[in-house]
Scaffold this motif. Sequence first.
Motif, mmCIF file in Angstrom:
data_model
loop_
_atom_site.group_PDB
_atom_site.id
_atom_site.type_symbol
_atom_site.label_atom_id
_atom_site.label_comp_id
_atom_site.label_asym_id
_atom_site.label_seq_id
_atom_site.Cartn_x
_atom_site.Cartn_y
_atom_site.Cartn_z
ATOM 1 N N ALA A 7 0.857 -1.180 0.000
ATOM 2 C CA ALA A 7 0.000 0.000 0.000
ATOM 3 C C ALA A 7 0.899 1.238 0.000
ATOM 4 O O ALA A 7 1.842 1.327 0.791
ATOM 5 C CB ALA A 7 -0.900 0.013 1.235
ATOM 6 N N ARG A 8 0.616 2.164 -0.904
ATOM 7 C CA ARG A 8 1.391 3.405 -1.001
ATOM 8 C C ARG A 8 0.629 4.508 -0.267
ATOM 9 O O ARG A 8 -0.531 4.782 -0.576
ATOM 10 C CB ARG A 8 1.592 3.777 -2.462
ATOM 11 N N TYR A 9 1.302 5.142 0.672
ATOM 12 C CA TYR A 9 0.684 6.191 1.480
ATOM 13 C C TYR A 9 0.998 7.566 0.901
ATOM 14 O O TYR A 9 2.101 7.797 0.402
ATOM 15 C CB TYR A 9 1.154 6.083 2.929
ATOM 16 N N PRO A 10 0.042 8.488 0.957
ATOM 17 C CA PRO A 10 0.210 9.789 0.301
ATOM 18 C C PRO A 10 1.024 10.822 1.085
ATOM 19 O O PRO A 10 1.513 11.776 0.496
ATOM 20 C CB PRO A 10 -1.236 10.274 0.139
ATOM 21 N N GLU A 11 1.180 10.637 2.385
ATOM 22 C CA GLU A 11 1.853 11.653 3.190
ATOM 23 C C GLU A 11 3.331 11.788 2.833
ATOM 24 O O GLU A 11 3.976 10.818 2.462
ATOM 25 C CB GLU A 11 1.761 11.339 4.696
ATOM 26 N N ARG A 12 3.834 12.994 3.003
ATOM 27 C CA ARG A 12 5.264 13.254 2.858
ATOM 28 C C ARG A 12 5.879 13.097 4.251
ATOM 29 O O ARG A 12 5.463 13.759 5.198
ATOM 30 C CB ARG A 12 5.497 14.652 2.322
ATOM 31 N N LEU A 13 6.876 12.225 4.348
ATOM 32 C CA LEU A 13 7.483 11.903 5.636
ATOM 33 C C LEU A 13 8.911 12.408 5.724
ATOM 34 O O LEU A 13 9.557 12.665 4.703
ATOM 35 C CB LEU A 13 7.469 10.390 5.859
ATOM 36 N N ALA A 14 9.395 12.510 6.953
ATOM 37 C CA ALA A 14 10.787 12.866 7.218
ATOM 38 C C ALA A 14 11.379 11.827 8.158
ATOM 39 O O ALA A 14 10.673 11.259 8.997
ATOM 40 C CB ALA A 14 10.879 14.251 7.856
ATOM 41 N N VAL A 15 12.672 11.602 8.008
ATOM 42 C CA VAL A 15 13.437 10.776 8.937
ATOM 43 C C VAL A 15 14.346 11.757 9.679
ATOM 44 O O VAL A 15 15.159 12.446 9.063
ATOM 45 C CB VAL A 15 14.263 9.707 8.205
ATOM 46 N N VAL A 16 14.158 11.841 10.993
ATOM 47 C CA VAL A 16 14.821 12.847 11.821
ATOM 48 C C VAL A 16 15.761 12.174 12.808
ATOM 49 O O VAL A 16 15.406 11.164 13.419
ATOM 50 C CB VAL A 16 13.765 13.672 12.599
ATOM 51 N N THR A 69 18.261 9.039 18.838
ATOM 52 C CA THR A 69 16.818 8.844 18.762
ATOM 53 C C THR A 69 16.415 9.227 17.342
ATOM 54 O O THR A 69 16.746 10.314 16.880
ATOM 55 C CB THR A 69 16.078 9.725 19.787
ATOM 56 N N SER A 70 15.744 8.314 16.653
ATOM 57 C CA SER A 70 15.272 8.584 15.300
ATOM 58 C C SER A 70 13.756 8.644 15.308
ATOM 59 O O SER A 70 13.108 7.844 15.979
ATOM 60 C CB SER A 70 15.719 7.484 14.337
ATOM 61 N N ILE A 71 13.231 9.578 14.558
ATOM 62 C CA ILE A 71 11.780 9.739 14.456
ATOM 63 C C ILE A 71 11.405 9.760 12.985
ATOM 64 O O ILE A 71 12.053 10.424 12.179
ATOM 65 C CB ILE A 71 11.306 11.045 15.124
ATOM 66 N N ILE A 72 10.366 9.032 12.644
ATOM 67 C CA ILE A 72 9.747 9.134 11.331
ATOM 68 C C ILE A 72 8.416 9.816 11.574
ATOM 69 O O ILE A 72 7.622 9.363 12.415
ATOM 70 C CB ILE A 72 9.547 7.755 10.684
ATOM 71 N N CYS A 73 8.194 10.920 10.889
ATOM 72 C CA CYS A 73 6.983 11.705 11.134
ATOM 73 C C CYS A 73 6.618 12.491 9.884
ATOM 74 O O CYS A 73 7.347 12.483 8.899
ATOM 75 C CB CYS A 73 7.212 12.651 12.313
ATOM 76 N N ALA A 74 5.493 13.185 9.957
ATOM 77 C CA ALA A 74 5.078 14.061 8.871
ATOM 78 C C ALA A 74 6.168 15.110 8.668
ATOM 79 O O ALA A 74 6.717 15.649 9.635
ATOM 80 C CB ALA A 74 3.745 14.722 9.209
ATOM 81 N N SER A 75 6.497 15.390 7.421
ATOM 82 C CA SER A 75 7.616 16.296 7.138
ATOM 83 C C SER A 75 7.258 17.774 7.246
ATOM 84 O O SER A 75 8.144 18.604 7.397
ATOM 85 C CB SER A 75 8.194 16.016 5.758
ATOM 86 N N ARG A 76 5.990 18.096 7.234
ATOM 87 C CA ARG A 76 5.568 19.498 7.113
ATOM 88 C C ARG A 76 6.033 20.416 8.233
ATOM 89 O O ARG A 76 6.172 21.610 8.023
ATOM 90 C CB ARG A 76 4.058 19.580 6.949
ATOM 91 N N SER A 77 6.292 19.891 9.424
ATOM 92 C CA SER A 77 6.637 20.770 10.544
ATOM 93 C C SER A 77 8.051 20.578 11.075
ATOM 94 O O SER A 77 8.400 21.166 12.085
ATOM 95 C CB SER A 77 5.647 20.539 11.691
ATOM 96 N N VAL A 78 8.853 19.784 10.403
ATOM 97 C CA VAL A 78 10.216 19.542 10.885
ATOM 98 C C VAL A 78 11.041 20.815 10.686
ATOM 99 O O VAL A 78 11.143 21.315 9.565
ATOM 100 C CB VAL A 78 10.861 18.350 10.146
ATOM 101 N N PRO A 79 11.614 21.351 11.762
ATOM 102 C CA PRO A 79 12.418 22.577 11.626
ATOM 103 C C PRO A 79 13.626 22.371 10.714
ATOM 104 O O PRO A 79 14.264 21.315 10.730
ATOM 105 C CB PRO A 79 12.877 22.860 13.054
ATOM 106 N N ALA A 80 13.937 23.378 9.928
ATOM 107 C CA ALA A 80 15.034 23.291 8.958
ATOM 108 C C ALA A 80 16.377 22.989 9.625
ATOM 109 O O ALA A 80 17.223 22.320 9.036
ATOM 110 C CB ALA A 80 15.122 24.586 8.159
ATOM 111 N N LYS A 81 16.590 23.466 10.841
ATOM 112 C CA LYS A 81 17.877 23.267 11.508
ATOM 113 C C LYS A 81 18.024 21.894 12.149
ATOM 114 O O LYS A 81 19.088 21.541 12.637
ATOM 115 C CB LYS A 81 18.097 24.351 12.559
#
Length: 138
Positions: free
Chosen positions: A7-16, A43-55
């Motif tokens: 299943a392909r999910y539509p959300e854009r994710l980030a690996v932090v 600590t690694s987090i996979i989450c929605a990419s929209r709010s991840v701070p640029a720094k």
Amino acid sequence: MTTYNLARYPERLAVVQLGPGSEVPSWAESSSVFSITATSTETSIICASRSVPAKTRHHRPYTAFAVVPDEGSADFDIASGVTGVLVALLTPLADAGVSVFALSTFGTDWILVHESDADRAEEAWRRSGHTVAPATPA
């Protein structure tokens, strides 16, 4: 070789990447896949990419694909002794030159690929006999 449905999910994710013992930051928004993995070194987090701070140290955007277990299947029950699921799914991507970030949950395996490689990953899976469909909203 066994084939799988994905299943392909539509959300854009980030690996932090955060430091060891970090708290989950308030900006880490959950998505179709939200994962926290902590080791003694990070600590690694996979989450929605929209709010991840640029720094913040991160990579984005990623597209998530989840293996859809057959109804009543024990394929993802570690105790069942099933082997080779990730090999069957990652080999076509390696052959196509697609980098992955893989993780497993209790119920299935997830494969994240850079958004720019998502269509190429889907095509590589289809050529290998796997099926890919849009994720069904829960």
